[in-house]
Design an enzyme around this catalytic site. Sequence first.
Site, mmCIF file in Angstrom:
data_model
loop_
_atom_site.group_PDB
_atom_site.id
_atom_site.type_symbol
_atom_site.label_atom_id
_atom_site.label_comp_id
_atom_site.label_asym_id
_atom_site.label_seq_id
_atom_site.Cartn_x
_atom_site.Cartn_y
_atom_site.Cartn_z
ATOM 1 N N GLU A 116 -13.409 5.171 114.850
ATOM 2 C CA GLU A 116 -12.485 6.398 114.621
ATOM 3 C C GLU A 116 -13.193 7.818 114.553
ATOM 4 O OE1 GLU A 116 -10.008 4.460 110.667
ATOM 5 O OE2 GLU A 116 -10.471 6.573 110.653
ATOM 6 N N SER A 117 -12.801 8.749 114.949
ATOM 7 C CA SER A 117 -13.554 10.169 114.985
ATOM 8 C C SER A 117 -14.449 10.438 115.980
ATOM 9 C CB SER A 117 -13.794 10.555 113.655
ATOM 10 O OG SER A 117 -12.718 10.356 112.622
ATOM 11 N N ASN B 163 -14.901 5.201 110.030
ATOM 12 C CA ASN B 163 -14.877 6.787 110.394
ATOM 13 C C ASN B 163 -16.111 7.422 110.717
ATOM 14 O OD1 ASN B 163 -13.788 9.467 110.823
ATOM 15 N ND2 ASN B 163 -12.469 9.487 108.973
ATOM 16 N N GLU C 67 -9.637 2.506 106.077
ATOM 17 C CA GLU C 67 -10.666 3.083 106.819
ATOM 18 C C GLU C 67 -12.106 3.263 105.709
ATOM 19 O OE1 GLU C 67 -9.877 7.174 108.178
ATOM 20 O OE2 GLU C 67 -11.295 7.949 106.976
ATOM 21 N N LYS D 200 -1.925 15.127 116.744
ATOM 22 C CA LYS D 200 -2.796 16.024 115.377
ATOM 23 C C LYS D 200 -2.715 17.375 115.772
ATOM 24 C CE LYS D 200 -7.775 15.902 113.928
ATOM 25 N NZ LYS D 200 -9.162 15.448 113.901
ATOM 26 N N LYS E 154 -0.477 8.742 109.647
ATOM 27 C CA LYS E 154 -1.998 8.999 109.202
ATOM 28 C C LYS E 154 -1.637 10.078 108.257
ATOM 29 C CE LYS E 154 -6.394 8.653 110.414
ATOM 30 N NZ LYS E 154 -6.905 9.574 111.272
ATOM 31 N N GLU F 78 -3.884 10.050 118.888
ATOM 32 C CA GLU F 78 -3.340 10.741 117.686
ATOM 33 C C GLU F 78 -2.694 12.012 117.907
ATOM 34 O OE1 GLU F 78 -5.178 10.192 113.545
ATOM 35 O OE2 GLU F 78 -6.075 12.052 114.213
#
Length: 276
Positions: free
Chosen positions: A212-213, A182, A161, A57, A116, A55
């Site tokens: 995710e994350s 997530n 998500e 970001k 995103k 990502e």
Amino acid sequence: MDDPDELAPAVRSILSAARDRADAAATEAVSVAPRDLAAAFERAEADGRVPVIAEVKPTSPTTEGTREDDPVALAEEMVAGGAAALSVLTEPEHFGGNVETVARVRDAVDVPVLRKDFVVDEAQLDAVESDVVLLIARFVGDDLPDLLAAARERGFQVLVEVHDRDELAAAIDAGATTVGVNNRDLAELVVDLGTFESVAPHVPDDVTLIAESGIGSPADARRMRAAGADALLVGSAIMDGDVEANTRALTRAEADEDDDADPTADDTTDTTETPT
Ligand SMILES: O=C(O)c1ccccc1NCC(=O)[C@H](O)[C@H](O)COP(=O)(O)O
């Protein structure tokens, strides 16, 4: 969507900004010929890489400072590090993103690109072309089936998500075929990899499942894969420092462990016989 008061103040602010942007959204519908996300994951697997969506970001409510490098250069480094796909934050006020970056990155690389953002309204889908768009079950609530259909009509693949089993059930009922769990709780902004582990067993086998994350190390990557992740979405841990090396450490998380377990698998070992 459930009670906004249960969301972290930063997330309430993100949502409010998203609604303001929805008011000014484009009016002409985009039409996308997407790069196949599942096929990109399969190519990575066949090549011995953990499928990673890396990502771009620049910043976030939970990150200190802003990464000012050219996002296209960062994206190219991620691909060089083995990323199967990319995610580009387009939220401008809290993540330092913009929609032009998605278009530039998509022109520069040949892997699928996820846009995103915090889409809450159909017209926001038309801000820019991408291969995949994100819909966050918690934010779109009962609008999920309609937004999913609207995104697919435009040609997008959709990553839905979720954060818990109720949201997963809503995503599956709506027809989601790619689901991200997530690990970041948007009420507290706390990350717990156990979230993925608790939700993943309830995801149908025919759904492409993304963790995710909060994935910060090769060990975390292996943990998420052991819990059933087909792919991983990683931002902060890749953006912090040498982007290509960080991406490679995660895409090689399983191959490197195999090499450690079997020293003969080290392809740098000289196997030619030494004449005596
Ligand atoms: O990352 C944040 O601080 C954040 C705060 C509030 C809402 C969403 C947030 N992140 C969005 C994301 O989906 C992550 O950027 C993505 O999953 C990557 O996470 P990480 O690898 O932990 O950076």
